[in-house]
Design an enzyme around this catalytic site. Sequence first.
Site, mmCIF file in Angstrom:
data_model
loop_
_atom_site.group_PDB
_atom_site.id
_atom_site.type_symbol
_atom_site.label_atom_id
_atom_site.label_comp_id
_atom_site.label_asym_id
_atom_site.label_seq_id
_atom_site.Cartn_x
_atom_site.Cartn_y
_atom_site.Cartn_z
ATOM 1 C CG ASP A 1 89.737 27.612 79.459
ATOM 2 O OD1 ASP A 1 89.917 28.889 79.934
ATOM 3 O OD2 ASP A 1 90.329 27.355 78.410
ATOM 4 C CD GLU A 2 93.446 24.885 78.171
ATOM 5 O OE1 GLU A 2 93.781 23.839 77.470
ATOM 6 O OE2 GLU A 2 93.498 25.904 77.981
#
Length: 552
Positions: free
Chosen positions: A353-354
């Site tokens: 993620d991210e």
Amino acid sequence: MRPHTARRGALSRALPRLLGSLLLVTAAGISSACAAPEASAAGGAPAASEPRPLGQIVPAPVSVRPGGSPYALTPATAIRVDGSSGEVRRIGEYLAGVLRPSTGYALPVTDRSGPGGIRLRLGSADTSLGAEGYTLTSGRGSVTITARKPAGLFHGVQTLRQLLPDRIERDSVQKGPWKVAGGTVTDAPRYGYRGVMLDVSRHFFSVAEVKRYIDQVALYKINTFHIHLSDDQGWRIAVDSWPNLATYGGSTEVGGGPGGYYTKSQYKEIVRYAASRYLEVVPEIDMPGHTNAALASYAELNCDGVAPPLYTGIKVGFSSLCAAKDVTYRFIDDVIGEVAALTPGRYLHIGGDEAHSTSHEDYARIMERAQAAVGRHGKTVMGWHQLTGASPVEGAVAQYWGYDKTSAADRQQVVDAAKNGTRLVLSPADRVYLDMKYTADTVLGLKWAGLVEVQRSYDWDPAAYLTGAPADSVLGVEAPIWAETLTDSDDIDAMAFPRLPGAAELGWSPAETHDWDTYKLRLAALGPRFTAMGIDYYRSPQVPWPAEPAED
């Protein structure tokens, strides 16, 4: 325990409300109703001499048939187990360990047959119970828990705990009586994956603190413990082939504290302890972003060969492994291999993620190689739902953490992956991220996903949450708790409770039982039990908590 009422004000300032009466939830398959007794003057729990109604538990059971005389624990009570199974004996010893301190009874665990007592039996012919279901039958002479597998017996024990008076959870001798209402509970989970996640990277939590959380969540039939072992702020697992990850990368945390890490023996102890409570451990090594602790530990992992300083803030999206270097993939394989060897469970979580500092091409390349490493070391890939923007391998599990502001395109990407065989675990951030603030006045937690009061956390349906995703693609629900603002067990308590039991119910109970108005009454009845367990929980004004006597 450090009281949140003094330290945080807003977390506990909602006044307890009198609960007029406790309603028995009507679950699918219940053949008859059992009215709750009138509320006591103390505020809603049954009178001390009256047993708790069979349906007044969390998660709500599949079927309740009340009737007959209650069972009462006495100094003569024994816990009778199947003599053929050492695992059943261990469950019996676990139950005795819960009940002895508060009752003061000897509660011997024996494989001798005999009349009465608490009986734990394997071998149910009811195939609908599966591996985790159970039947609990209570009457004047005995309480019998029957299951097809040991996990079902363990979950039945948790139901027995909740049916006994709240003070059963205290660690000193209390006054009886210890009654269990008469009747039969038949129960099995809706979903096979019912998880929690604990972030030990932003702030480090000791083995004892991790065990405490495992014990707390086991009461609600959670069966998966996801542990977030690496991030920008700290690396928390010893890796022999890359020792600086732990000794240097684990030497700090958010705010600049001392950090810490688990030795391999300590990690194995967490895994063993979780297994004793029938929780499967899912370790997470986040990549290609959330990697500053690793990049700071080894300069060669950076594209420019320069190690950044250790990081103690809470920003995200600035770090990335270097897709162009062969050493990156040796690092990934070494770490995944060592962590996989320590973990008997099915899954290994690779984050994903991210990764805002990683180009799409580099992201896809790293995640492809990481997934291959997971498979090579005998595990099934898990990743955050951004993994669906690459190419999930066959059998991969995507953990969805989107929320109301998540774009339709991002949601559709996940739905399309599910249609192509990717399985889903649902963790919507504005529902079951337990570190989100309850209200604007909540001192702990963050609010980037919004304010998440208790009703909002409970009031959604996993089967309908991602429109278009095949129903059979949803493995279940997980409630993560991130630790940017949490530093100890008291902080975990304040944010996880009372929201955690609702997430557990979403994973376990039949959809037909899902009703806020009845759930909030069963949740309210848990308040005194939280207190007995030493949990200083958030007294949400949405829940009609019973008044509790002042503690000494």
